[in-house]
Design a protein around this motif. Structure first.
Motif, PDB file in Angstrom:
ATOM      1  N   LEU A  68       0.826  -1.212   0.000  1.00  0.00           N
ATOM      2  CA  LEU A  68       0.000   0.000   0.000  1.00  0.00           C
ATOM      3  C   LEU A  68       0.858   1.260   0.000  1.00  0.00           C
ATOM      4  O   LEU A  68       0.524   2.255  -0.664  1.00  0.00           O
ATOM      5  N   TYR A  69       1.958   1.229   0.740  1.00  0.00           N
ATOM      6  CA  TYR A  69       2.842   2.394   0.783  1.00  0.00           C
ATOM      7  C   TYR A  69       3.502   2.644  -0.572  1.00  0.00           C
ATOM      8  O   TYR A  69       3.804   3.793  -0.922  1.00  0.00           O
ATOM      9  N   ARG A  70       3.746   1.564  -1.343  1.00  0.00           N
ATOM     10  CA  ARG A  70       4.464   1.724  -2.604  1.00  0.00           C
ATOM     11  C   ARG A  70       3.566   2.190  -3.749  1.00  0.00           C
ATOM     12  O   ARG A  70       4.061   2.619  -4.789  1.00  0.00           O
ATOM     13  N   ARG A  71       2.283   2.109  -3.569  1.00  0.00           N
ATOM     14  CA  ARG A  71       1.355   2.439  -4.656  1.00  0.00           C
ATOM     15  C   ARG A  71       1.243   3.941  -4.865  1.00  0.00           C
ATOM     16  O   ARG A  71       1.570   4.747  -3.989  1.00  0.00           O
ATOM     17  N   GLU A  72       0.744   4.298  -6.009  1.00  0.00           N
ATOM     18  CA  GLU A  72       0.332   5.668  -6.280  1.00  0.00           C
ATOM     19  C   GLU A  72      -1.190   5.724  -6.202  1.00  0.00           C
ATOM     20  O   GLU A  72      -1.866   4.753  -6.547  1.00  0.00           O
ATOM     21  N   TYR A  73      -1.721   6.873  -5.761  1.00  0.00           N
ATOM     22  CA  TYR A  73      -3.156   6.981  -5.534  1.00  0.00           C
ATOM     23  C   TYR A  73      -3.715   8.218  -6.233  1.00  0.00           C
ATOM     24  O   TYR A  73      -3.935   9.262  -5.593  1.00  0.00           O
ATOM     25  N   PRO A  74      -3.946   8.129  -7.537  1.00  0.00           N
ATOM     26  CA  PRO A  74      -4.575   9.278  -8.206  1.00  0.00           C
ATOM     27  C   PRO A  74      -5.966   9.564  -7.654  1.00  0.00           C
ATOM     28  O   PRO A  74      -6.450  10.697  -7.732  1.00  0.00           O
ATOM     29  N   GLY A  75      -6.610   8.533  -7.087  1.00  0.00           N
ATOM     30  CA  GLY A  75      -7.929   8.727  -6.478  1.00  0.00           C
ATOM     31  C   GLY A  75      -7.872   9.023  -4.996  1.00  0.00           C
ATOM     32  O   GLY A  75      -8.908   9.099  -4.327  1.00  0.00           O
ATOM     33  N   ASN A  76      -6.657   9.155  -4.449  1.00  0.00           N
ATOM     34  CA  ASN A  76      -6.424   9.548  -3.063  1.00  0.00           C
ATOM     35  C   ASN A  76      -7.117   8.616  -2.068  1.00  0.00           C
ATOM     36  O   ASN A  76      -7.121   7.408  -2.256  1.00  0.00           O
ATOM     37  N   VAL A  77      -7.709   9.172  -1.004  1.00  0.00           N
ATOM     38  CA  VAL A  77      -8.246   8.354   0.078  1.00  0.00           C
ATOM     39  C   VAL A  77      -9.399   7.473  -0.417  1.00  0.00           C
ATOM     40  O   VAL A  77      -9.548   6.336   0.021  1.00  0.00           O
ATOM     41  N   ARG A  78     -10.175   7.977  -1.359  1.00  0.00           N
ATOM     42  CA  ARG A  78     -11.279   7.169  -1.890  1.00  0.00           C
ATOM     43  C   ARG A  78     -10.741   5.919  -2.577  1.00  0.00           C
ATOM     44  O   ARG A  78     -11.271   4.820  -2.419  1.00  0.00           O
ATOM     45  N   GLU A  79      -9.645   6.065  -3.318  1.00  0.00           N
ATOM     46  CA  GLU A  79      -9.051   4.904  -3.986  1.00  0.00           C
ATOM     47  C   GLU A  79      -8.488   3.921  -2.970  1.00  0.00           C
ATOM     48  O   GLU A  79      -8.656   2.699  -3.103  1.00  0.00           O
ATOM     49  N   LEU A  80      -7.830   4.439  -1.928  1.00  0.00           N
ATOM     50  CA  LEU A  80      -7.309   3.565  -0.882  1.00  0.00           C
ATOM     51  C   LEU A  80      -8.441   2.778  -0.231  1.00  0.00           C
ATOM     52  O   LEU A  80      -8.306   1.567   0.022  1.00  0.00           O
ATOM     53  N   LYS A  81      -9.558   3.421   0.027  1.00  0.00           N
ATOM     54  CA  LYS A  81     -10.701   2.725   0.648  1.00  0.00           C
ATOM     55  C   LYS A  81     -11.217   1.620  -0.264  1.00  0.00           C
ATOM     56  O   LYS A  81     -11.519   0.506   0.203  1.00  0.00           O
ATOM     57  N   ASN A  82     -11.328   1.887  -1.543  1.00  0.00           N
ATOM     58  CA  ASN A  82     -11.814   0.862  -2.468  1.00  0.00           C
ATOM     59  C   ASN A  82     -10.864  -0.335  -2.509  1.00  0.00           C
ATOM     60  O   ASN A  82     -11.302  -1.498  -2.558  1.00  0.00           O
ATOM     61  N   ILE A  83      -9.563  -0.074  -2.483  1.00  0.00           N
ATOM     62  CA  ILE A  83      -8.573  -1.157  -2.492  1.00  0.00           C
ATOM     63  C   ILE A  83      -8.712  -2.014  -1.229  1.00  0.00           C
ATOM     64  O   ILE A  83      -8.716  -3.249  -1.283  1.00  0.00           O
ATOM     65  N   VAL A  84      -8.837  -1.341  -0.074  1.00  0.00           N
ATOM     66  CA  VAL A  84      -8.947  -2.074   1.196  1.00  0.00           C
ATOM     67  C   VAL A  84     -10.250  -2.852   1.246  1.00  0.00           C
ATOM     68  O   VAL A  84     -10.286  -4.005   1.703  1.00  0.00           O
ATOM     69  N   ASP A  85     -11.347  -2.266   0.772  1.00  0.00           N
ATOM     70  CA  ASP A  85     -12.629  -2.989   0.752  1.00  0.00           C
ATOM     71  C   ASP A  85     -12.520  -4.251  -0.100  1.00  0.00           C
ATOM     72  O   ASP A  85     -13.020  -5.322   0.279  1.00  0.00           O
ATOM     73  N   TYR A  86     -11.892  -4.140  -1.254  1.00  0.00           N
ATOM     74  CA  TYR A  86     -11.725  -5.304  -2.130  1.00  0.00           C
ATOM     75  C   TYR A  86     -10.874  -6.369  -1.430  1.00  0.00           C
ATOM     76  O   TYR A  86     -11.209  -7.565  -1.449  1.00  0.00           O
ATOM     77  N   ALA A  87      -9.774  -5.927  -0.806  1.00  0.00           N
ATOM     78  CA  ALA A  87      -8.898  -6.882  -0.122  1.00  0.00           C
ATOM     79  C   ALA A  87      -9.622  -7.571   1.027  1.00  0.00           C
ATOM     80  O   ALA A  87      -9.431  -8.770   1.271  1.00  0.00           O
ATOM     81  N   CYS A  88     -10.476  -6.820   1.746  1.00  0.00           N
ATOM     82  CA  CYS A  88     -11.253  -7.426   2.838  1.00  0.00           C
ATOM     83  C   CYS A  88     -12.181  -8.504   2.290  1.00  0.00           C
ATOM     84  O   CYS A  88     -12.338  -9.588   2.888  1.00  0.00           O
ATOM     85  N   ALA A  89     -12.822  -8.194   1.171  1.00  0.00           N
ATOM     86  CA  ALA A  89     -13.751  -9.159   0.586  1.00  0.00           C
ATOM     87  C   ALA A  89     -13.034 -10.422   0.111  1.00  0.00           C
ATOM     88  O   ALA A  89     -13.594 -11.524   0.144  1.00  0.00           O
ATOM     89  N   MET A  90     -11.776 -10.286  -0.328  1.00  0.00           N
ATOM     90  CA  MET A  90     -11.025 -11.414  -0.861  1.00  0.00           C
ATOM     91  C   MET A  90     -10.276 -12.192   0.221  1.00  0.00           C
ATOM     92  O   MET A  90      -9.720 -13.262  -0.057  1.00  0.00           O
ATOM     93  N   THR A  91     -10.237 -11.686   1.434  1.00  0.00           N
ATOM     94  CA  THR A  91      -9.502 -12.352   2.508  1.00  0.00           C
ATOM     95  C   THR A  91     -10.379 -13.407   3.176  1.00  0.00           C
ATOM     96  O   THR A  91     -11.517 -13.120   3.556  1.00  0.00           O
TER      97      THR A  91
END
Length: 532
Positions: free
Chosen positions: A419-442
């Motif tokens: 997560l630290y290495r990524r770039e976030y053109p969508g900022n906090v909203r993009e980070l939230k979407n990534i984490v939500d997806y990862a939660c669903a896949m865990t």
């Protein structure tokens, strides 16, 4: 009683002591509320009761370098001997000279301006004034202008000496009192600022539960939000998409004096132009086809509270003019209505567009921009607050678990590094979407691991990045210049894909790859997949 110009001896022996010792005169001085009032009263009494052409008290300012007058901004340098006050202050002795001589011998502009209305036959008598107790500090100088006989009678008169002593004593006491009051006021102001600072910091700390992050940028943002909430100024929120402008707008309302009143929000880019005016201003019955009944707009609904206009950069120019009138006059007219209505609201606007560029392109009104920007706040991008990624990710995980009814889960160091290495053109909203997806896949009972994070959606350094959500596609390329790194990346992608296929079951993934589970765990450790 006015002093006659003649018979100085009679004046000295009879009238002067009685006049200067009179109780009403002393009471007038004693009742003075400040040094300025005291100097003016003392000069006025001397001038009116003794028949002088002019009487004036000059004061020495704090540094001791300048003599000032209460009547204007003229100052006399105590080291400049082009005026008589310097002679008196330096020698500590009274000085008497005629107006005619002073006009010839002394060429100080400010002093010559004092002499201008005086007759050439008059004389000047200047007396130094010092405190009579303590260290006998300098207070100023007393200027008396009158006929020679009158001034001669005053020079050695005990009544004049008593009057001067009373003046200096009162002056010194008032100066000390004023100094103490000033010091007390400075202390009080400092304490007030300290208390205000502590109060604002406490409020900003309360905001930390909603505007997450302990980075310097976020701490500064929370302080700005609190300061904005204390005013009724229009606030303009600017920043990249996904930085949380809606949350900041709600926080400003929540901590303002309008918190108990409505908070109404609208996205100007999401509503067709034909409907946006009706949404904002409302309409009367029959205002247009289909308006079967009157409808209150958001401006009316936000009365007493806050109206949040998101993406205001997309508002049509015609509507911008109407909004400007609401901000300037506090009045508006619903569509089809015959009467104007009052609008008592606080406006918060937001945009990710560069409004100055929009103004140059004539897509946004400059006058509205300056009216909206009474209190501008720029929200930091996630790249400016990377230290907050771990806290944000954990908050999003907690929110997902509560929302989806899942057991608590954490996140592995390897996933955090990703997560630290990524770039976030969508900022906090993009980070939230990534984490939500990862939660669903865990899988249940596991922590988020690096292999469940979706791949980058952008190309890096001109080469496509393999998405772990898709099957690994191998392609020979002439661009490979580091075979070891290429093999390592390929191996990492294959293991990620296989783990995802088996829902994180490491035993099944190892078996499908023909590897012992311990070997797979070792490879995952080397590849920072945190497999245990």
């Amino acid at each position: 009683m006015t002093l006659p110009a003649a018979n100085a001896a009679a004046v000295s022996q009879t009238l002067l002591p009685a006049e200067l010792a009179a109780m009403p005169l002393a009471l007038t001085l004693v009742e003075s509320s400040s040094t300025v009032v005291l100097r003016q009263q003392a000069a006025r009494l001397l001038q009116s009761h003794l028949g002088l052409a002019l009487a004036e008290c000059l004061y020495i300012e704090g540094s001791g370098r300048w003599l000032g007058r209460d009547s204007d901004n003229v100052q006399f340098d105590c080291a400049d001997f082009n005026h008589p006050y310097a002679h008196v202050i330096r020698s500590g002795k009274p000085l008497t000279l005629s107006v005619a001589d002073a006009r010839i011998r002394l060429d100080h502009p400010g002093f010559q301006a004092q002499l201008a209305p005086l007759t050439a036959t008059s004389q000047l008598h200047i007396r130094p004034l010092r405190a009579v107790d303590g260290q006998r500090e300098w207070l100023g100088a007393l200027l008396l202008v009158g006929q020679a006989a009158t001034l001669t009678a005053l020079i050695d008169n005990p009544g004049m000496a008593a009057y001067e002593a009373l003046l200096c004593r009162l002056w010194s006491r008032l100066a000390r009192e004023q100094g103490e009051r000033q010091r007390s006021q400075v202390l009080q102001d400092s304490l007030t600022k300290l208390n205000d600072g502590a109060r604002r910091q406490a409020l900003a700390d309360q905001l930390a539960d909603d505007l997450l992050g302990q980075s310097v940028a976020m701490q500064a943002l929370r302080r700005h939000v609190i300061r904005a909430a204390e005013t009724n100024l229009a606030v303009l929120l600017q920043g990249e998409t996904g930085t949380g402008k809606d949350r900041v707008a709600r926080a400003i309302h929540q901590f303002s004096g309008r918190a108990k009143e409505p908070f109404m929000a609208i996205n100007c880019a999401a509503i067709p132009e034909a409907l946006l005016e009706s949404e904002l201003f409302g309409h009367a019955k029959g205002a247009f086809s289909g308006a079967d009944h009157a409808r209150a707009g958001l401006i009316s609904q936000a009365h007493g509270g806050t109206l949040f206009l998101d993406e205001i950069g997309d508002m049509p120019l015609a509507l911008q003019a109407k909004l400007l009138r609401v901000l300037e006059s506090g009045r508006y007219r619903p569509l089809g209505a015959s009467e104007e209505r009052c609008a008592d609201l606080r406006l918060v606007a937001a945009t990710h567009q560069p409004l100055r560029e929009r103004i140059k392109q004539q897509h946004f009104r400059a006058d509205l921009y300056y009216r909206l920007g009474q209190f501008p706040i720029t929200l930091p991008a996630l790249s400016e607050r990377q230290d907050d990624i771990a806290q944000l990710a954990q908050a999003f995980i907690t929110d997902f678990c509560e929302r989806e009814g899942r057991a608590e889960m954490g996140i592995t160091p390897a996933a955090l590094r990703q997560l630290y290495r990524r770039e976030y053109p969508g900022n906090v909203r993009e980070l939230k979407n990534i984490v939500d997806y990862a939660c669903a896949m865990t899988p249940e009972g596991a922590d988020i691991d690096a292999y469940v994070l979706p791949g980058e959606q952008q190309e890096t350094a001109g080469q496509p990045v393999v998405s772990t959500a898709e099957p690994v596609a191998l392609a020979l390329s002439d661009d490979i210049d580091d075979l070891r790194q290429a093999l390592r990346d390929l191996e990492s992608a294959i293991i990620r894909q296989r783990l995802q296929r088996f829902g994180g079951n490491r035993a099944q993934a190892a078996e499908s790859l023909g590897l012992p589970k311990r070997t797979l765990a070792h490879k995952c450790q080397l590849l920072e997949l945190d497999i245990k």
